[in-house]
Design a protein around this motif. Structure first.
Motif, short mmCIF file in Angstrom:
data_model
loop_
_atom_site.label_atom_id
_atom_site.label_comp_id
_atom_site.label_asym_id
_atom_site.label_seq_id
_atom_site.Cartn_x
_atom_site.Cartn_y
_atom_site.Cartn_z
N SER A 339 -18.38 -30.77 72.95
CA SER A 339 -19.52 -31.33 73.67
C SER A 339 -19.10 -32.25 74.80
O SER A 339 -19.92 -32.62 75.64
CB SER A 339 -20.44 -32.09 72.71
OG SER A 339 -21.03 -31.20 71.79
N ALA A 340 -17.82 -32.63 74.82
CA ALA A 340 -17.32 -33.42 75.95
C ALA A 340 -17.23 -32.57 77.22
O ALA A 340 -17.16 -33.12 78.33
CB ALA A 340 -15.95 -34.00 75.62
N PHE A 341 -17.26 -31.24 77.06
CA PHE A 341 -17.06 -30.36 78.21
C PHE A 341 -18.16 -29.31 78.37
O PHE A 341 -18.31 -28.74 79.45
CB PHE A 341 -15.71 -29.65 78.10
CG PHE A 341 -14.55 -30.60 77.99
CD1 PHE A 341 -14.03 -31.21 79.14
CD2 PHE A 341 -14.00 -30.93 76.77
CE1 PHE A 341 -12.98 -32.10 79.04
CE2 PHE A 341 -12.94 -31.82 76.67
CZ PHE A 341 -12.43 -32.42 77.81
N ILE A 342 -18.92 -29.03 77.31
CA ILE A 342 -19.96 -28.02 77.40
C ILE A 342 -21.30 -28.61 76.99
O ILE A 342 -21.36 -29.62 76.29
CB ILE A 342 -19.65 -26.78 76.54
CG1 ILE A 342 -19.63 -27.15 75.05
CG2 ILE A 342 -18.32 -26.17 76.93
CD1 ILE A 342 -19.45 -25.97 74.12
N ASP A 343 -22.37 -27.99 77.43
CA ASP A 343 -23.71 -28.47 77.11
C ASP A 343 -23.97 -28.36 75.62
O ASP A 343 -23.70 -27.33 75.00
CB ASP A 343 -24.74 -27.64 77.90
CG ASP A 343 -26.10 -28.29 77.88
OD1 ASP A 343 -26.72 -28.31 76.81
OD2 ASP A 343 -26.54 -28.77 78.94
N ASN A 344 -24.52 -29.42 75.04
CA ASN A 344 -24.70 -29.41 73.59
C ASN A 344 -25.91 -28.60 73.12
O ASN A 344 -26.02 -28.28 71.94
CB ASN A 344 -24.77 -30.83 73.03
CG ASN A 344 -25.92 -31.64 73.59
OD1 ASN A 344 -26.80 -31.13 74.27
ND2 ASN A 344 -25.92 -32.94 73.31
N LEU A 387 -17.82 -38.65 76.10
CA LEU A 387 -16.38 -38.74 76.37
C LEU A 387 -16.03 -38.51 77.83
O LEU A 387 -15.03 -39.03 78.33
CB LEU A 387 -15.63 -37.72 75.50
CG LEU A 387 -15.34 -38.12 74.05
CD1 LEU A 387 -14.64 -36.98 73.32
CD2 LEU A 387 -14.50 -39.39 73.98
N THR A 388 -16.81 -37.71 78.53
CA THR A 388 -16.48 -37.35 79.91
C THR A 388 -17.71 -37.50 80.81
O THR A 388 -18.84 -37.47 80.33
CB THR A 388 -15.98 -35.89 80.01
OG1 THR A 388 -17.06 -35.01 79.66
CG2 THR A 388 -14.80 -35.65 79.07
N VAL A 419 -14.92 -43.59 76.34
CA VAL A 419 -14.03 -43.27 75.22
C VAL A 419 -14.16 -44.27 74.07
O VAL A 419 -14.43 -43.87 72.93
CB VAL A 419 -12.57 -43.15 75.70
CG1 VAL A 419 -11.62 -43.04 74.51
CG2 VAL A 419 -12.42 -41.93 76.60
N PRO A 420 -13.99 -45.59 74.31
CA PRO A 420 -14.14 -46.51 73.16
C PRO A 420 -15.56 -46.53 72.60
O PRO A 420 -15.75 -46.66 71.39
CB PRO A 420 -13.76 -47.88 73.75
CG PRO A 420 -13.88 -47.74 75.22
CD PRO A 420 -13.58 -46.31 75.53
N PHE A 421 -16.55 -46.38 73.47
CA PHE A 421 -17.94 -46.33 73.03
C PHE A 421 -18.16 -45.16 72.07
O PHE A 421 -18.73 -45.31 70.98
CB PHE A 421 -18.86 -46.19 74.26
CG PHE A 421 -20.34 -46.22 73.94
CD1 PHE A 421 -21.06 -47.38 74.10
CD2 PHE A 421 -21.00 -45.07 73.52
CE1 PHE A 421 -22.43 -47.41 73.83
CE2 PHE A 421 -22.36 -45.09 73.24
CZ PHE A 421 -23.06 -46.27 73.40
#
Length: 440
Positions: A339-344, A387-388, A419-421
């Protein structure tokens, strides 16, 4: 099965590469699955395809979008944000309270709409104090994504889960004698608040603000609250045996959302003496997402008929074995990363039947309750987008607003907060879900 798998893979790749044409890719793929079914390649007819579409989900989404458009137009969200800001001592707490406010709103309102509501307040505060608005708006965006899994109407993925698992609004809070996913999301919110307080620890400038925005209409806010109340009430209605009443029962949540939306639009048009409110609401409807889901419902039913879902379930089962904890962990980790790179939305829509099939295969074929796996999937898929910069539509919207205001947003700027969040929120939710729901 191989042909269906290839078609699904091509569909997914095209949706990733051609973001602006995702609905049409899904619809074209749906048509191909129907054609293959009618041609006898596998058992899947036009009638079966149309029955696979979850019209309750589509009605819920469209109705909620319309009511939210009226809610934003009333300026109530901006006034609420200002009322919150005047009660904080410094910039650090102002940013954190804005992020929390965005999170609370996004539990009931689309994430992108939430960013559009709260971002102007964050920009105004940053300009007044002569600080960079970049981290402020990023904090608002990631907080909006976090709360999407908290309630039935918080995000498209929550609506998908609620419909698939036959969960009502109340089930997100308390289900089968146990606390629901809502409390896991709120633990994640508390953990992420600690992260934001640490990230903004040096922003201790005092803040002076006023409540300036005038609310133009109180009714849209009342409609928002009424939507939630009626969704809860509808969850307690007895299920009719069959017939037209059963059809209405199956569509009850969608009819509630759409009915209140139509009432709000009709009232606004009468109040304005023109059709401008109707045009505004229609313009704010996310037709791309509605068409995308319509096509995806058919595509997923097609790959299910072709045996792809069962094959994917067997693959996951082979990797996780008979360990529910290993499967739960695998689903959370994979969902966060993807999900950091593709639509969820397409990811969750495709994975829900897979998770159901995996749960049925476990315990030597006897099966186990799938809820902890559903919740793990939803948590990972909802939070992974943080993440991104491209992982969620709310992130893209916030970055777009910043660029329109002349700000440069680097990937490093986003990752420093995202990232920390994400890690804090995911770990808190992950631990909670296993402790509460892990005994499957």
């Amino acid at each position: 099965m191989i042909l269906a798998l290839i078609l699904f893979a091509v569909t997914y790749v095209l949706m990733l590469r051609l973001q602006q044409y995702r609905p049409w890719v899904a619809l074209c793929s749906a048509v191909l699955f129907i054609v293959l079914g009618e041609a006898g390649v596998y058992e899947f007819s036009l009638r079966a395809a149309l029955q696979a579409v979850d019209y309750n989900v589509l009605l819920m989404m469209a109705g909620t979008m319309g009511t939210v458009a009226l809610f934003i137009e009333s300026k109530m969200p901006a006034r609420l944000a200002e009322m919150l800001i005047v009660r904080v001592p410094d910039v650090k707490w102002a940013v954190c309270m804005l992020a929390l406010f965005a999170g609370v709103i996004s539990a009931f309102v689309d994430n992108v709409a939430t960013v559009l509501m709260v971002a102007p307040v964050g920009l105004a505060i940053a300009r007044k104090l002569k600080i960079s608005p970049v981290p402020v708006l990023i904090a608002i965006a990631v907080s909006s994504n976090l709360q999407g899994a908290a309630t039935l109407v918080g995000d498209t993925t929550s609506i998908l889960l609620g419909s698939f698992a036959d969960m009502n609004f109340f089930d997100f809070f308390w289900m089968r004698g146990r606390p629901g996913i809502f409390w896991g999301v709120e633990l994640g919110a508390l953990a992420s608040l600690a992260v934001l307080l640490w990230l903004f620890r040096r922003e201790t400038q005092p803040i002076a603000a006023k409540v300036e925005t005038e609310v133009e209409d109180d009714v849209p806010a009342a409609l928002m609250l009424l939507t939630v109340g009626l969704l809860i009430a509808a969850s307690f209605l007895p299920e009719p045996a069959a017939g037209p009443l059963h059809t209405v029962y199956e569509l009850r949540s969608g009819l509630v959302c759409m009915g209140l939306c139509l009432f709000g639009v009709a009232r606004a048009c009468l109040r304005a003496g023109s059709a401008k409110p109707l045009a505004h609401v229609l313009g704010e409807l996310d037709c791309d997402t509605l068409l995308l889901l319509f096509g995806l419902f058919i595509v997923i039913a097609g790959i299910h008929a072709a045996g792809v879902i069962d094959a994917a379930a067997r693959l996951f089962h082979a990797v996780a074995g008979e360990s529910p904890f290993r499967l739960f962990t695998l689903l959370v980790v994979v969902s966060v990363v993807l999900s950091a790179f593709i639509d969820n939305i397409p990811y969750v829509a495709a994975m829900l039947p897979v998770v159901q099939s995996i749960a049925a295969l476990m315990n030597d074929g006897v099966g186990v309750e799938p809820y902890v796996f559903y919740f793990g999937l939803l948590t990972g898929a909802t939070l992974g987008g943080n993440l991104t910069p491209i992982g969620a539509s709310a992130n893209i919207a916030a970055i777009g607003i910043l660029r329109k205001n002349g700000e440069t947003v680097t990937t490093r700027d986003f990752l420093r907060i995202g990232v920390p969040f994400t890690l804090a929120a995911v770990l808190a939710g992950y631990a909670y879900l296993w402790l509460v729901w892990g005994k499957v």
